[in-house]
Design an enzyme around this catalytic site. Structure first.
Site, PDB file in Angstrom:
ATOM      1  N   TRP A  74       7.598  12.134  -0.243  1.00  0.00           N
ATOM      2  CA  TRP A  74       7.083  11.033  -1.054  1.00  0.00           C
ATOM      3  C   TRP A  74       6.210  11.702  -2.097  1.00  0.00           C
ATOM      4  CZ3 TRP A  74       2.231   8.662  -2.060  1.00  0.00           C
ATOM      5  CH2 TRP A  74       2.307   7.399  -2.646  1.00  0.00           C
ATOM      6  N   ASN A  98       2.845  18.200   4.356  1.00  0.00           N
ATOM      7  CA  ASN A  98       2.524  16.783   4.229  1.00  0.00           C
ATOM      8  C   ASN A  98       1.027  16.689   3.989  1.00  0.00           C
ATOM      9  OD1 ASN A  98       2.191  14.002   4.504  1.00  0.00           O
ATOM     10  ND2 ASN A  98       1.999  14.148   6.722  1.00  0.00           N
ATOM     11  N   GLY A  99       0.634  16.119   2.850  1.00  0.00           N
ATOM     12  CA  GLY A  99      -0.790  16.003   2.541  1.00  0.00           C
ATOM     13  C   GLY A  99      -1.038  16.339   1.087  1.00  0.00           C
ATOM     14  N   LYS A 482       4.729  -9.551   1.092  1.00  0.00           N
ATOM     15  CA  LYS A 482       6.002  -9.309   1.777  1.00  0.00           C
ATOM     16  C   LYS A 482       7.163  -9.510   0.820  1.00  0.00           C
ATOM     17  CE  LYS A 482       5.229  -7.748   4.466  1.00  0.00           C
ATOM     18  NZ  LYS A 482       4.207  -7.099   5.255  1.00  0.00           N
ATOM     19  N   GLU A 485       7.112  -6.660  -2.173  1.00  0.00           N
ATOM     20  CA  GLU A 485       7.368  -5.250  -1.866  1.00  0.00           C
ATOM     21  C   GLU A 485       8.828  -4.976  -1.535  1.00  0.00           C
ATOM     22  OE1 GLU A 485       5.458  -3.410   1.609  1.00  0.00           O
ATOM     23  OE2 GLU A 485       5.307  -5.374   2.540  1.00  0.00           O
ATOM     24  N   HIS A 501      -7.346 -23.135 -12.710  1.00  0.00           N
ATOM     25  CA  HIS A 501      -8.330 -22.445 -13.549  1.00  0.00           C
ATOM     26  C   HIS A 501      -7.683 -21.371 -14.415  1.00  0.00           C
ATOM     27  CE1 HIS A 501     -11.663 -24.625 -11.837  1.00  0.00           C
ATOM     28  NE2 HIS A 501     -11.136 -24.416 -10.627  1.00  0.00           N
ATOM     29  N   LYS A 600       5.875   4.331   4.315  1.00  0.00           N
ATOM     30  CA  LYS A 600       5.298   3.604   5.443  1.00  0.00           C
ATOM     31  C   LYS A 600       3.846   3.993   5.698  1.00  0.00           C
ATOM     32  CE  LYS A 600       5.672   0.988   9.139  1.00  0.00           C
ATOM     33  NZ  LYS A 600       5.610  -0.462   8.870  1.00  0.00           N
TER      34      LYS A 600
HETATM   35  O1  M6R Z   1      -0.754   1.821   8.431  1.00  0.00           O
HETATM   36  P1  M6R Z   1      -1.684   0.812   7.823  1.00  0.00           P
HETATM   37  O2  M6R Z   1      -1.694  -0.477   8.537  1.00  0.00           O
HETATM   38  O3  M6R Z   1      -3.079   1.360   7.641  1.00  0.00           O
HETATM   39  O4  M6R Z   1      -1.091   0.562   6.383  1.00  0.00           O
HETATM   40  C1  M6R Z   1      -1.762  -0.235   5.449  1.00  0.00           C
HETATM   41  C2  M6R Z   1      -0.834  -0.651   4.337  1.00  0.00           C
HETATM   42  O5  M6R Z   1      -0.348   0.474   3.655  1.00  0.00           O
HETATM   43  C3  M6R Z   1       0.349  -1.463   4.839  1.00  0.00           C
HETATM   44  O6  M6R Z   1      -0.074  -2.575   5.564  1.00  0.00           O
HETATM   45  C4  M6R Z   1       1.241  -1.931   3.669  1.00  0.00           C
HETATM   46  O7  M6R Z   1       0.554  -2.837   2.867  1.00  0.00           O
HETATM   47  C5  M6R Z   1       2.539  -2.525   4.223  1.00  0.00           C
HETATM   48  N1  M6R Z   1       3.654  -1.749   3.816  1.00  0.00           N
HETATM   49  C6  M6R Z   1       2.841  -3.898   3.768  1.00  0.00           C
HETATM   50  O8  M6R Z   1       4.008  -4.365   4.361  1.00  0.00           O
END
Ligand code: M6R
Length: 605
Positions: A74, A98-99, A482, A485, A501, A600
């Site tokens: 990513w 990763n990082g 939801k 995205e 408003h 994710k």
């Molecule tokens: O792993 P987390 O719950 O900390 O992730 C937070 C957000 O990145 C995560 O909830 C994101 O908004 C989702 N993909 C939404 O569906």
């Protein structure tokens, strides 16, 4: 972000790496690559785009290789391109990462003076050069020295020329797990890549080193002293991480909500009363605090908003909710006798982790509500209330949100008891309300056709709004996230009373509005706002609980949420919102599980 994997053993490594990367692809999918030991040489193969393109390119070649590393990316530094794809090689070092190495520009300048020439804009290539410049023939020494000069977060899997069939690993601020079976040793960003082979695994602490040498695994502390591995047992089966006949992980995960909810709440209910004894949270905890801070990101933040509404209403405990990326940088004024809750599915979200560290640093006790066992947030928090959603693979979170919300109910009810606002009888009544809502979730799941029917009409929609008041507003935020995205329809949520408003100017017959109406005391006001939209030609879908009467003139269409209106309705309402997003995305031909530009687990700030 990104997923890394490594193996040394007797199996053809090509397959182990690509299978592992397939299960880690949710962490990023801009490019993929592998590096394979072939005799005394390392072969690097990189490919822009999805893993499937890399798999196609490798085909049946490299059959003899038994050791290597792999990466699914990513992009953070540098475009998603083949040249920026991992593994990166500098001198005698090949690695995947990763990082983010935060001081990479400064390191780059120093390394350029030593004669290194860089092909990419990535921080990872700098890390490879730095490790190479520290390498005098002993891999672990080189890693230790180089990592001492890096700032930021990393999990590395590294190959060193002169050490064939060996992989070395280290982590700081990014996840890494390792395991062995009777064929060899593995490392990976998370368990899903390892579960097909074994359920016994270890989690190296930050700064510890791993050596996978000719199929054996050895662990070393930060001073390079050998350590005995501390094995853990995974309770997630590999089947749980597969699609079970559903077309998409998101669809499967939506349908797993009844079990996930039951698994999460039942260990925390004793004799009809809420209890976090199994989690080690001391009795009376909420009775001793005067304020609660909740911080999180994305969907988890919206769960925090539901938590605030519930905790303030039921337990009269003041709650501040704030997005973690803002909270961590604004030098917040934290009150004494307060506590904090960090909500995170992955337990690795960089901003949430930083907020946790800030809170702990100021002496505020932190409770984590986390799904991934052994993740950084779970380990660093003072207390961890694990949600038992099971592995969530789809980028759009569904079941993990529901179980987080269930945890908010339990916290609110327990806090009400501990603060003297609800006696046992009242707490039992509330817990029964929660259980009843959970038992009704299959009824919502059975409404797929009705919801798909509505979502079909969104095929060519460009923009829409979600409105609601109170708890419905928090749910509207989640519903709009939801939808946008995964379907790429522009969607915004508004507190229903706010629309007039300014935003009402955008409402036309081409902007559908979803109105959430599950809170009886706010119904009349929300209905007025629905009428305002209707009067401007905006098509209104009303999501209304079955016990609420709605004048048919207030909407074009109604979907009835089973069960009672009021505080437990969110658990049922959210499933409808998830399904609207899912079916709209499917109708528009989107890649539901892997939406563009997202990943994710967001381990960058
Ligand atoms: O792993 P987390 O719950 O900390 O992730 C937070 C957000 O990145 C995560 O909830 C994101 O908004 C989702 N993909 C939404 O569906």
């Amino acid at each position: 972000m990104c997923g890394i994997v490594g193996y040394s053993g007797v199996k053809t490594v090509r397959q182990v790496l690509t299978d592992g990367l397939a299960s880690l692809e949710y962490r990023g999918y801009d490019s993929a690559g592998v590096a394979l030991w072939e005799g005394n040489a390392v072969t690097v193969i990189r490919q822009q785009g999805r893993l499937s393109r890399l798999v196609e390119r490798i085909g049946t070649a490299h059959e003899e290789s038994r050791c290597g590393i792999g990466h699914t990316r990513w992009a953070t530094h540098g475009q998603p391109s083949e040249v920026n794809a991992h593994p990166h090689r500098q001198g005698r070092v090949t690695l995947v990462h990763n990082g983010i190495i935060e001081n990479y520009l400064q390191l780059r300048e120093q390394l350029e003076k030593e004669g290194y020439v860089f092909q990419t804009q990535t921080d990872t290539e700098i890390a490879a050069a730095l490790i190479d410049s520290c390498y005098k023939g002993a891999p672990l020494e080189a890693i230790r020295e180089a990592c001492g000069r890096m700032e930021g977060a990393y999990a590395f899997a590294i190959l060193f020329d002169g050490h064939p069939n060996c992989v070395y690993g280290i982590r700081l601020g990014s996840p890494l797990v390792a395991a062995v079976d009777d064929t060899g040793a593995y490392l990976a960003s998370d368990l899903t890549a390892i579960l097909p082979y074994t359920s016994r695994y270890l989690l190296p602490e930050e700064g510890e080193l791993l050596a996978l040498e000719e199929g054996r695994l050895s662990c070393y502390d930060g001073s390079l002293r050998p350590m005995e591995p501390v094995w853990k047992q995974a309770h997630w089966s590999v089947e749980q991480a597969r699609k079970d006949g559903y077309r998409y992980f998101m669809e499967k995960e939506i349908h797993e909500q009844p079990q996930a909810l039951r698994r999460t709440i039942s260990p925390r209910i004793a004799d009809g009363l809420p209890s976090f004894e199994v989690d080690g949270l001391p009795a009376g905890f909420f009775g001793r605090i005067h304020k609660l801070y909740i911080t999180a990101c994305g969907t988890a933040l919206y769960c925090g908003m539901v938590g605030k509404a519930l905790i303030e209403k039921i337990a009269r405990l003041p709650v501040e909710v704030e997005v973690a990326s803002e909270f961590r940088y604004r030098d917040p004024i934290l009150e004494p006798d307060s506590a904090a809750v960090i909500i995170s599915q992955s337990g690795e979200t960089a901003d949430s982790l930083a907020a946790l560290r800030l809170l702990k640093g100021k002496g505020i006790p932190v409770i984590a509500v986390v799904n991934v066992v052994g993740s950084s947030i779970a380990r660093e928090a003072d207390y961890c209330l694990y949600t038992y959603a099971g592995p969530e693979i789809a980028v759009a979170t569904t079941k993990a949100y529901s179980v987080q919300v269930a945890m908010m109910y339990l916290i609110a009810i327990l806090a009400a008891g501990e603060r003297g606002l609800a006696d046992d009888q009242e707490q039992r009544r509330l817990v029964a309300g929660l259980e009843e809502a959970v038992e009704r979730t299959p009824q919502v799941l059975a409404m797929g056709d009705e919801i798909r029917n509505y979502a079909k009409g969104l095929k060519n929609t460009e923009s829409m709004f979600y409105i609601g008041r109170g708890l419905d507003y928090s749910l509207a935020l989640e519903g709009s996230l939801k939808l946008k995205e995964i379907s790429y329809i522009h969607a915004e949520a508004y507190a229903a009373g706010e629309l007039k408003h300014g935003t009402l100017a955008l409402v036309t017959p081409q902007t559908p509005v979803v109105a959430l109406a599950t809170q009886p005391e706010l119904l009349a006001k929300t209905v007025s706002n629905m009428r305002e939209v209707m009067a401007r030609g905006g098509p209104v879908l009303a999501l209304v609980t079955e016990d609420l009467e709605l004048d048919p003139g207030a909407c074009d269409r109604r979907i009835t949420i089973p069960g009672k209106s009021g505080i437990f309705a969110p658990l049922l309402l959210v499933i409808v919102l998830q399904m609207i997003g899912f079916y709209a995305a499917e109708e528009r031909g989107c890649d539901v599980d892997k939406p563009r530009n997202l990943a994710k687990s967001v381990t960058v700030e």
